[in-house]
Each structure stands twice: as structure tokens, then as C-alpha cells.
Design a protein around this motif. Structure first.
Motif, PDB file in Angstrom:
ATOM      1  N   VAL A  26      37.773  34.924  38.868  1.00  0.00           N
ATOM      2  CA  VAL A  26      37.047  35.322  40.078  1.00  0.00           C
ATOM      3  C   VAL A  26      36.072  34.234  40.514  1.00  0.00           C
ATOM      4  O   VAL A  26      35.633  34.213  41.666  1.00  0.00           O
ATOM      5  CB  VAL A  26      36.276  36.647  39.873  1.00  0.00           C
ATOM      6  N   ALA A  27      35.735  33.321  39.586  1.00  0.00           N
ATOM      7  CA  ALA A  27      34.798  32.242  39.911  1.00  0.00           C
ATOM      8  C   ALA A  27      35.499  31.003  40.448  1.00  0.00           C
ATOM      9  O   ALA A  27      34.838  30.081  40.929  1.00  0.00           O
ATOM     10  CB  ALA A  27      33.990  31.860  38.676  1.00  0.00           C
ATOM     11  N   VAL A  28      36.834  30.970  40.386  1.00  0.00           N
ATOM     12  CA  VAL A  28      37.576  29.770  40.793  1.00  0.00           C
ATOM     13  C   VAL A  28      37.329  29.432  42.257  1.00  0.00           C
ATOM     14  O   VAL A  28      36.973  28.295  42.601  1.00  0.00           O
ATOM     15  CB  VAL A  28      39.086  29.937  40.524  1.00  0.00           C
ATOM     16  N   PRO A  30      34.847  30.427  44.456  1.00  0.00           N
ATOM     17  CA  PRO A  30      33.478  29.975  44.776  1.00  0.00           C
ATOM     18  C   PRO A  30      33.188  28.560  44.276  1.00  0.00           C
ATOM     19  O   PRO A  30      32.576  27.771  44.998  1.00  0.00           O
ATOM     20  CB  PRO A  30      32.597  31.005  44.061  1.00  0.00           C
ATOM     21  N   VAL A  31      33.596  28.245  43.056  1.00  0.00           N
ATOM     22  CA  VAL A  31      33.340  26.909  42.516  1.00  0.00           C
ATOM     23  C   VAL A  31      34.073  25.854  43.332  1.00  0.00           C
ATOM     24  O   VAL A  31      33.525  24.790  43.650  1.00  0.00           O
ATOM     25  CB  VAL A  31      33.760  26.844  41.028  1.00  0.00           C
ATOM     26  N   LEU A  32      35.314  26.154  43.697  1.00  0.00           N
ATOM     27  CA  LEU A  32      36.088  25.220  44.520  1.00  0.00           C
ATOM     28  C   LEU A  32      35.459  25.032  45.892  1.00  0.00           C
ATOM     29  O   LEU A  32      35.461  23.926  46.443  1.00  0.00           O
ATOM     30  CB  LEU A  32      37.527  25.716  44.676  1.00  0.00           C
ATOM     31  N   SER A  33      34.938  26.117  46.452  1.00  0.00           N
ATOM     32  CA  SER A  33      34.303  26.022  47.766  1.00  0.00           C
ATOM     33  C   SER A  33      33.127  25.060  47.736  1.00  0.00           C
ATOM     34  O   SER A  33      32.961  24.228  48.637  1.00  0.00           O
ATOM     35  CB  SER A  33      33.833  27.410  48.228  1.00  0.00           C
ATOM     36  N   VAL A  34      32.319  25.157  46.680  1.00  0.00           N
ATOM     37  CA  VAL A  34      31.170  24.251  46.547  1.00  0.00           C
ATOM     38  C   VAL A  34      31.650  22.819  46.335  1.00  0.00           C
ATOM     39  O   VAL A  34      31.110  21.869  46.931  1.00  0.00           O
ATOM     40  CB  VAL A  34      30.265  24.694  45.384  1.00  0.00           C
ATOM     41  N   VAL A 202      38.565  26.635  35.591  1.00  0.00           N
ATOM     42  CA  VAL A 202      40.008  26.803  35.807  1.00  0.00           C
ATOM     43  C   VAL A 202      40.741  26.927  34.480  1.00  0.00           C
ATOM     44  O   VAL A 202      41.552  27.849  34.280  1.00  0.00           O
ATOM     45  CB  VAL A 202      40.568  25.619  36.625  1.00  0.00           C
ATOM     46  N   PHE A 203      40.471  26.033  33.547  1.00  0.00           N
ATOM     47  CA  PHE A 203      41.217  26.048  32.289  1.00  0.00           C
ATOM     48  C   PHE A 203      40.777  27.175  31.374  1.00  0.00           C
ATOM     49  O   PHE A 203      41.602  27.726  30.630  1.00  0.00           O
ATOM     50  CB  PHE A 203      41.106  24.685  31.604  1.00  0.00           C
ATOM     51  N   ALA A 204      39.505  27.549  31.416  1.00  0.00           N
ATOM     52  CA  ALA A 204      39.055  28.692  30.618  1.00  0.00           C
ATOM     53  C   ALA A 204      39.712  29.979  31.106  1.00  0.00           C
ATOM     54  O   ALA A 204      40.123  30.832  30.307  1.00  0.00           O
ATOM     55  CB  ALA A 204      37.535  28.822  30.679  1.00  0.00           C
ATOM     56  N   SER A 205      39.835  30.120  32.426  1.00  0.00           N
ATOM     57  CA  SER A 205      40.411  31.350  32.993  1.00  0.00           C
ATOM     58  C   SER A 205      41.912  31.446  32.779  1.00  0.00           C
ATOM     59  O   SER A 205      42.471  32.542  32.758  1.00  0.00           O
ATOM     60  CB  SER A 205      40.087  31.443  34.487  1.00  0.00           C
ATOM     61  N   PRO A 266      44.022  29.479  43.542  1.00  0.00           N
ATOM     62  CA  PRO A 266      43.750  30.829  44.044  1.00  0.00           C
ATOM     63  C   PRO A 266      44.958  31.459  44.740  1.00  0.00           C
ATOM     64  O   PRO A 266      45.128  32.683  44.694  1.00  0.00           O
ATOM     65  CB  PRO A 266      42.597  30.608  45.039  1.00  0.00           C
ATOM     66  N   LEU A 267      45.788  30.649  45.371  1.00  0.00           N
ATOM     67  CA  LEU A 267      47.002  31.175  46.000  1.00  0.00           C
ATOM     68  C   LEU A 267      47.962  31.681  44.934  1.00  0.00           C
ATOM     69  O   LEU A 267      48.570  32.747  45.072  1.00  0.00           O
ATOM     70  CB  LEU A 267      47.679  30.101  46.849  1.00  0.00           C
ATOM     71  N   ALA A 268      48.108  30.898  43.856  1.00  0.00           N
ATOM     72  CA  ALA A 268      49.003  31.304  42.769  1.00  0.00           C
ATOM     73  C   ALA A 268      48.503  32.581  42.095  1.00  0.00           C
ATOM     74  O   ALA A 268      49.292  33.450  41.705  1.00  0.00           O
ATOM     75  CB  ALA A 268      49.132  30.177  41.752  1.00  0.00           C
ATOM     76  N   LEU A 269      47.192  32.698  41.951  1.00  0.00           N
ATOM     77  CA  LEU A 269      46.612  33.884  41.318  1.00  0.00           C
ATOM     78  C   LEU A 269      46.841  35.148  42.149  1.00  0.00           C
ATOM     79  O   LEU A 269      46.837  36.257  41.616  1.00  0.00           O
ATOM     80  CB  LEU A 269      45.114  33.685  41.090  1.00  0.00           C
ATOM     81  N   ALA A 270      47.028  34.970  43.457  1.00  0.00           N
ATOM     82  CA  ALA A 270      47.193  36.119  44.351  1.00  0.00           C
ATOM     83  C   ALA A 270      48.650  36.540  44.519  1.00  0.00           C
ATOM     84  O   ALA A 270      48.941  37.487  45.247  1.00  0.00           O
ATOM     85  CB  ALA A 270      46.594  35.797  45.719  1.00  0.00           C
ATOM     86  N   LEU A 271      49.563  35.849  43.855  1.00  0.00           N
ATOM     87  CA  LEU A 271      50.982  36.183  43.990  1.00  0.00           C
ATOM     88  C   LEU A 271      51.293  37.514  43.309  1.00  0.00           C
ATOM     89  O   LEU A 271      50.565  37.945  42.408  1.00  0.00           O
ATOM     90  CB  LEU A 271      51.838  35.077  43.369  1.00  0.00           C
TER      91      LEU A 271
END
Length: 307
Positions: A26-28, A30-34, A202-205, A266-271
Motif C-alpha cells: 500500500v506504500a508503493v 505514495p513512495v513512488l509519487s514522491v 518494493v522488495f520488502a512487499s 502498482p499496475l501489476a498489483l491491481a491485476l
């Protein structure tokens, strides 16, 4: 580079040891946006018109990333065409050119990182517009029929539009206020720490998913390695045909080889559930690419020597 490797190793270790780590996905976004805000903050918006006047560089960059690369990706994706999750993951990551750490690696190799930085918003916009077209053409409408387009729209808004507008507004304010100039200074200094944080999250998640499916992911690792080898040769050849000078030739070569794995995650996570392995396929590409970038920084200056 060493910090990036440490971040990846730490993320994989945490994700493997702590079962709750996957909730970090869920943090991917927001972190990417920053991270992308800081990246775009370095784009010289006031000189974009000047940058776009270098049509030879810009056209070469676009042809390489959106005409030549898709042809190669189509061929490579045939090797995993029988597995929908592997195929979608490979297509997602290899069809999207990088706009963040490619700038750092290009600079390390003596490439024209300023021109890549100026082209970053255009590369982001075009890849989001063209990605659904290429996915439909390469994977088939039937396979993609159940995919929700909402995450694509959300990614475009929160990973492109919002960071881009905020960066432009900050630059405008920096000419008038000291606080905005402070934001620019902090942004410039935080690029590497933010990249480290992003890689860690990313890698932790995704660690449990990646490490738990090593056997399945073995099929895509040669594809990613082969892509890097072929694109080094293709990038050099295209730059030579376009008669680019050494810094621009190196920049084009790096752009053609590096992919936007962090942004498409995030696109892959939403598949849908049937593509559950796709995020691991995307993350695996980052591992291979970072190793490849170390090689590129050493080899590309030798293949495109300064005269």
C-alpha cells in the motif's frame, strides 16, 4: 549503486522473515509519487522548449522506445506466451521506458542526462497512453478483457499528473519565494535516499512472492538478460544511424535498455487473481536490470568512446 543493492537485500530479508511485510504494497504508490515528484523537480520546465528543439535526439529516443523496443519485446514475450501471468508481467515491464534511475546511470556513464531528464514527462505520458494498445495487440483482447482500467487511470494521475504539476508549481514558486527554493534543494539532495527507500519498500512487499516462486520466475530471467544485451547493440546502432554525438548516443542507449519496473508495479498489483504472479515478474526485472546497469556503466563508454 551499493546503497541500491543494500536496500534490495534488506527488503528481501525483511519480506522473507516477516509475514506481514507484504502489506507494505500500500506504500508503493505514495513512495513512488514522491520519488517522481523529486525526479520531475529536476526537469528544467523553463527550458523544455529548448530541449524539444533537439528533434534529432527526441525523435531517436521515441523511435527506439516506442517502435523498436516493442518489436523486440513481442518476440521475447513469445517464450512465455503459454503462461498468462508471466507474459503480462514481461509485457508490462519491458514496454515501459524508465524515467528515474536511468538518469543517474546515464550521468555515471558520461551520457546526456539533462536531455533524458527533460524528456522524462513525455516518456511517461506516451508509455501510459500506448501500454494498453501494446498489451491488447501482444496478449490479445480476450486475455485482457477482465482487467480493470481504473488502476491505469489512477497510476497516470498519481504517478504522472500530480507529481508533474507539483514540480512545475514548485519551480514557479522558487523564483519568488525562499521556501520553494528550499524544497528544490531538499529534493535534489533526497533523490538517492528516496530511491533507496522505494527499492526497500518494493522488495520488502514482494519478497515472499518472489522468493516463493523462484522456479516459475526462472523462465523470465534469461528474457531480461537477453533484452539488456540486445538493447545495448540496438541502442548503439540507432544512435549511430541518427548521427548523435557521444553524450546523446550514450543517453539513448541507456534509455532503450532501462525499464520502468517501479512505476508499473502498482499496475501489476491491481491485476485480477489469475495474474497474481505478475508483480513478482516485474520485481525480478529490477534485480537483473540493476546488475546490468553496473555492466553498462563500465562497458557503454568503451563501446561509444569519446573522440
Amino acid at each position: 549503486m551499493a546503497l541500491y543493492v543494500v536496500a534490495i537485500a534488506a527488503g528481501l530479508t525483511l519480506g522473507w522473515l516477516i509475514p506481514s511485510a507484504p502489506t507494505l504494497d500500500v506504500a508503493v504508490t505514495p513512495v513512488l509519487s514522491v520519488l517522481l515528484f523529486v525526479t520531475f523537480l529536476g526537469v528544467p520546465f523553463g527550458r523544455l522548449a529548448e530541449a524539444f528543439r533537439d528533434l534529432r535526439f527526441l525523435v531517436t529516443l521515441l523511435i527506439l522506445n516506442f517502435a523498436i523496443v516493442p518489436l523486440l519485446v513481442f518476440v521475447l514475450s513469445r517464450f512465455v506466451a503459454t503462461d498468462a501471468a508471466l507474459q503480462i508481467g514481461v509485457l508490462l515491464v519491458l514496454l515501459t521506458p524508465c524515467v528515474d534511475y536511468v538518469i543517474v546511470f546515464t550521468g555515471l556513464a558520461g551520457g546526456a542526462q539533462d536531455k533524458l531528464l527533460a524528456a522524462a514527462p513525455l516518456l511517461m505520458l506516451l508509455q501510459m497512453l500506448l501500454l494498453p494498445v501494446y498489451l491488447t495487440a501482444f496478449a490479445g483482447q480476450g486475455m485482457l478483457g477482465g482487467i480493470d482500467v481504473a488502476p491505469f487511470i489512477e497510476a497516470f494521475v498519481f504517478l504522472i499528473v500530480v507529481p508533474l504539476l507539483l514540480a512545475a508549481a514548485t519551480q514557479w514558486a522558487a523564483r519568488r519565494t525562499s521556501w520553494a527554493r528550499g524544497v528544490e534543494r531538499v529534493g535534489a539532495a533526497s533523490m538517492v535516499p528516496l530511491m533507496v527507500l522505494t527499492l526497500f519498500v518494493v522488495f520488502a512487499s514482494q519478497a515472499a512472492l518472489v522468493l516463493g516462486n523462484v522456479a516459475a520466475l526462472a523462465a523470465v530471467l534469461p528474457i531480461y538478460a537477453g533484452f539488456l544485451v540486445v538493447m545495448a547493440l540496438v541502442g548503439i546502432a540507432v544512435a549511430r544511424v541518427a548521427k548523435l554525438d557521444v553524450p546523446r548516443a550514450r543517453a539513448v542507449t541507456f534509455s532503450g535498455a532501462t525499464r520502468n519496473s517501479l512505476v508499473v508495479l502498482p499496475l501489476a498489483l491491481a491485476l485480477p487473481a489469475e495474474f497474481a504472479l505478475a508483480p513478482a515478474v516485474v520485481v525480478a526485472q529490477t534485480l537483473i536490470e540493476l546488475i546490468g546497469m553496473v555492466v553498462y556503466v563500465c562497458v557503454i563508454p568503451k563501446l561509444i568512446p569519446a573522440h
